[in-house]
Design a protein around this motif. Structure first.
Motif, PDB file in Angstrom:
ATOM      1  N   LEU A   1       0.862  -1.265  -0.005  1.00 35.34           N
ATOM      2  CA  LEU A   1      -0.106   0.122   0.012  1.00 35.34           C
ATOM      3  C   LEU A   1       0.970   1.292  -0.116  1.00 35.34           C
ATOM      4  O   LEU A   1       0.266   2.396  -0.478  1.00 35.34           O
ATOM      5  CB  LEU A   1      -0.971   0.173   1.182  1.00 35.34           C
ATOM      6  CG  LEU A   1      -2.134   0.824   1.281  1.00 35.34           C
ATOM      7  CD1 LEU A   1      -3.045   0.817   0.176  1.00 35.34           C
ATOM      8  CD2 LEU A   1      -2.838   0.855   2.488  1.00 35.34           C
TER       9      LEU A   1
ATOM     10  N   ARG B   1      -6.286  -8.844  -5.991  1.00 35.08           N
ATOM     11  CA  ARG B   1      -5.480  -7.853  -5.046  1.00 35.08           C
ATOM     12  C   ARG B   1      -3.974  -7.906  -5.106  1.00 35.08           C
ATOM     13  O   ARG B   1      -3.445  -6.755  -5.330  1.00 35.08           O
ATOM     14  CB  ARG B   1      -5.713  -8.072  -3.683  1.00 35.08           C
ATOM     15  CG  ARG B   1      -5.321  -6.773  -2.879  1.00 35.08           C
ATOM     16  CD  ARG B   1      -5.394  -7.190  -1.317  1.00 35.08           C
ATOM     17  NE  ARG B   1      -6.627  -7.868  -0.856  1.00 35.08           N
ATOM     18  CZ  ARG B   1      -7.536  -7.112  -0.462  1.00 35.08           C
ATOM     19  NH1 ARG B   1      -7.563  -5.778  -0.468  1.00 35.08           N
ATOM     20  NH2 ARG B   1      -8.656  -7.528  -0.052  1.00 35.08           N
TER      21      ARG B   1
ATOM     22  N   LEU C   1      -2.497  -4.168  -6.915  1.00 38.92           N
ATOM     23  CA  LEU C   1      -1.755  -3.273  -5.985  1.00 38.92           C
ATOM     24  C   LEU C   1      -0.233  -3.112  -6.575  1.00 38.92           C
ATOM     25  O   LEU C   1       0.377  -2.175  -6.371  1.00 38.92           O
ATOM     26  CB  LEU C   1      -1.578  -3.912  -4.740  1.00 38.92           C
ATOM     27  CG  LEU C   1      -2.827  -3.573  -3.674  1.00 38.92           C
ATOM     28  CD1 LEU C   1      -2.720  -4.249  -2.126  1.00 38.92           C
ATOM     29  CD2 LEU C   1      -3.109  -2.187  -3.537  1.00 38.92           C
TER      30      LEU C   1
ATOM     31  N   TYR D   1      -7.397   4.886  -3.540  1.00 38.51           N
ATOM     32  CA  TYR D   1      -7.797   4.183  -2.362  1.00 38.51           C
ATOM     33  C   TYR D   1      -9.361   3.787  -2.218  1.00 38.51           C
ATOM     34  O   TYR D   1      -9.839   2.826  -2.202  1.00 38.51           O
ATOM     35  CB  TYR D   1      -7.227   4.712  -1.086  1.00 38.51           C
ATOM     36  CG  TYR D   1      -7.421   4.072   0.295  1.00 38.51           C
ATOM     37  CD1 TYR D   1      -6.747   2.927   0.599  1.00 38.51           C
ATOM     38  CD2 TYR D   1      -8.612   4.547   1.037  1.00 38.51           C
ATOM     39  CE1 TYR D   1      -6.961   2.111   1.624  1.00 38.51           C
ATOM     40  CE2 TYR D   1      -8.686   3.789   2.197  1.00 38.51           C
ATOM     41  CZ  TYR D   1      -8.062   2.756   2.527  1.00 38.51           C
ATOM     42  OH  TYR D   1      -8.085   2.077   3.544  1.00 38.51           O
TER      43      TYR D   1
END
Length: 478
Positions: free
Chosen positions: A64, A374, A378, A416
């Motif tokens: 992140l 994911r 990401l 986000y």
């Protein structure tokens, strides 16, 4: 082969990237601790345990932190070069913006690949370790804290009150110890003074009491309601309490290894296939339950054929089912209706339970698919946000942390919240896992292409003077 220009742009990028990455990672870790601060305080955790948890949690948050670091550092790099007119000099030398962006574009691809490998092989282990430590800390009791004038009841079957503690916390006065062994007997110890200390292994609390009384209620051993009361005076009395419940019980890592966040892509693919097979099996079971409770459904084709033959004299091609009442005598109607209602209620209960199970399986399948996507999303976000940050920095031509930080926060918040919203819709089944997890990429990629197109043509998109001139021209026309 790298040229001096490529080395210049990479050196200008690496410094801000490393600084922004570690600052972002620190902020994310502090935000996580802020959420769980109440579960960490007052439990006597050692520094080793806290640093171990920070180490694993930092690894979890790296995917992140990387996209934001790439976005802000690329925006700062191109903003600084634009502010010092180095971009103008490079373009005047006949070098296009795309050529100038190429080394950082390749570096962003390398970062995305490393982020994917990290997410696939390191993050599952770090997730498992941090989740296990966090769950053990949350379940642990607060550290032993005995205060003056307050009954302390955190030790099982005991309540302790101390009137006063001396400065060294070992000499105590006016002590009351209440004990309840089995719910039927109440025992009291009252002492004027004493010494309190814990054993070397911190497992036991030892009281050395002086000048007091012990009041004991003893039940009849034959089970009658008769009890006897005993009062015992003492000059010295020793009482030992077990503190093992205050020690954190560390569970094995295997207890949470089945969670989708603790699996690699290969393991997720295997779990997704297994869950899909189980989902189809439950669907087939629902159909079988209908045939089990309603046997006539197995012969519905023969009934239809018999009805069609019966109506053939009227030359009707449609199938007409006779009324249910036509085949049942009046005397048997009520028992048949009651039995039919009972079977329908049983069928409904069974189908509702199966439907709940089917819903849970579907939700679990979606969670695994979301986690599978994911890992890619990401990682690819580093490249997508670079495509926004680099041309945006070339357009605004502002260095430092002012304007770049504002624009970075805006676009990262878009990324986000779009990702979070898509994930929520995917979990609820409103969107497919693919559409939900890739929603942010679908939104930001066209923006990056548009900004690159504008930057290649020296757009005045974010130039305040450009809009001021337009406003002045409109005022003159009025």
């Amino acid at each position: 082969m790298f040229k001096k220009l490529d080395k210049l742009i990479i050196k200008s990028f690496i410094g801000p990237f490393m600084a922004v990455f570690f600052i972002t990672l620190l902020v994310l870790v502090m935000q996580f601790f802020w959420l769980y601060i109440d579960d960490f305080v007052g439990k006597g955790l050692s520094a080793g345990v806290i640093f171990k948890f920070i180490w694993y949690q930092s690894a979890v948050l790296i995917p992140l932190a990387l996209p934001l670091a790439v976005l802000l550092s690329s925006l700062m790099t191109f903003g600084n070069l634009g502010e010092t007119f180095e971009l103008v000099a490079i373009k005047s030398a006949g070098i296009s913006l795309l050529r100038f962006m190429r080394p950082l574009f390749l570096l962003s691809i390398v970062i995305s690949v490393l982020a994917f490998l990290f997410s696939n092989y390191v993050i599952p282990v770090a997730n498992l370790k941090s989740y296990t430590i966090l769950s053990d800390i949350v379940k642990a009791k607060p550290a032993f804290d005995l205060r003056e004038g307050v009954f302390y009841d955190k030790i099982p079957n005991f309540a302790i009150k101390i009137g006063k503690k001396e400065e060294n916390d070992s000499i105590i006065r006016d002590v009351i110890v209440f004990e309840n062994d089995n719910g039927l007997q109440d025992n009291f110890i009252v002492a004027k003074s004493g010494v309190m200390r814990t054993s070397e292994d911190k497992r036991y609390l030892e009281f050395f009491l002086r000048d007091g009384w012990r009041y004991q209620e003893r039940a009849d051993r034959y089970g009658s309601n008769q009890t006897e009361y005993i009062r015992l005076g003492f000059k010295e009395y020793k009482k030992i309490l077990d503190l093992s419940t205050f020690q954190i019980s560390w569970t094995s890592d295997s207890s949470g290894s089945s969670n989708q966040r603790m699996l690699t892509m290969r393991q997720l693919t295997h779990s997704i296939d297994s869950l899909g097979i189980e989902y189809k099996r439950i669907q087939q079971q629902m159909g079988n339950d209908i045939y089990l409770y309603l046997p006539f459904m197995q012969t519905r084709d023969s009934i239809a054929t018999w009805q069609k033959r019966r109506d053939s004299l009227g030359k009707k091609d449609t199938v007409l089912y006779a009324s249910f009442d036509a085949y049942i005598p009046d005397s048997a109607a009520k028992p048949v209706y009651d039995r039919a209602i009972s079977q329908v209620n049983s069928l409904r209960s069974g189908l509702e339970a199966t439907a709940i199970n089917l819903k849970e399986r579907g939700k679990e399948w979606r969670k695994h698919k979301i986690e599978w996507h994911r890992k890619i999303v990401l990682s690819l976000a580093c490249l997508v946000l670079f495509m926004i940050g680099a041309p945006l920095g070339a357009i605004i031509r502002k260095g430092g942390l002012g304007s770049p930080l504002i624009f970075s926060i805006v676009f990262f918040m878009v990324f986000y919240f779009t990702t979070t919203t898509g994930e929520k819709f995917a979990k609820e089944g409103a969107l497919s896992p693919f559409a939900g997890m890739w929603l942010a990429t679908f939104v930001l990629t066209p923006i990056g292409i548009f900004l690159t197109y504008k930057a290649m043509r020296d757009s005045q998109l974010f130039n305040k003077e450009f809009y001021s001139r337009i406003v002045r021209k409109l005022r003159k026309k009025e």
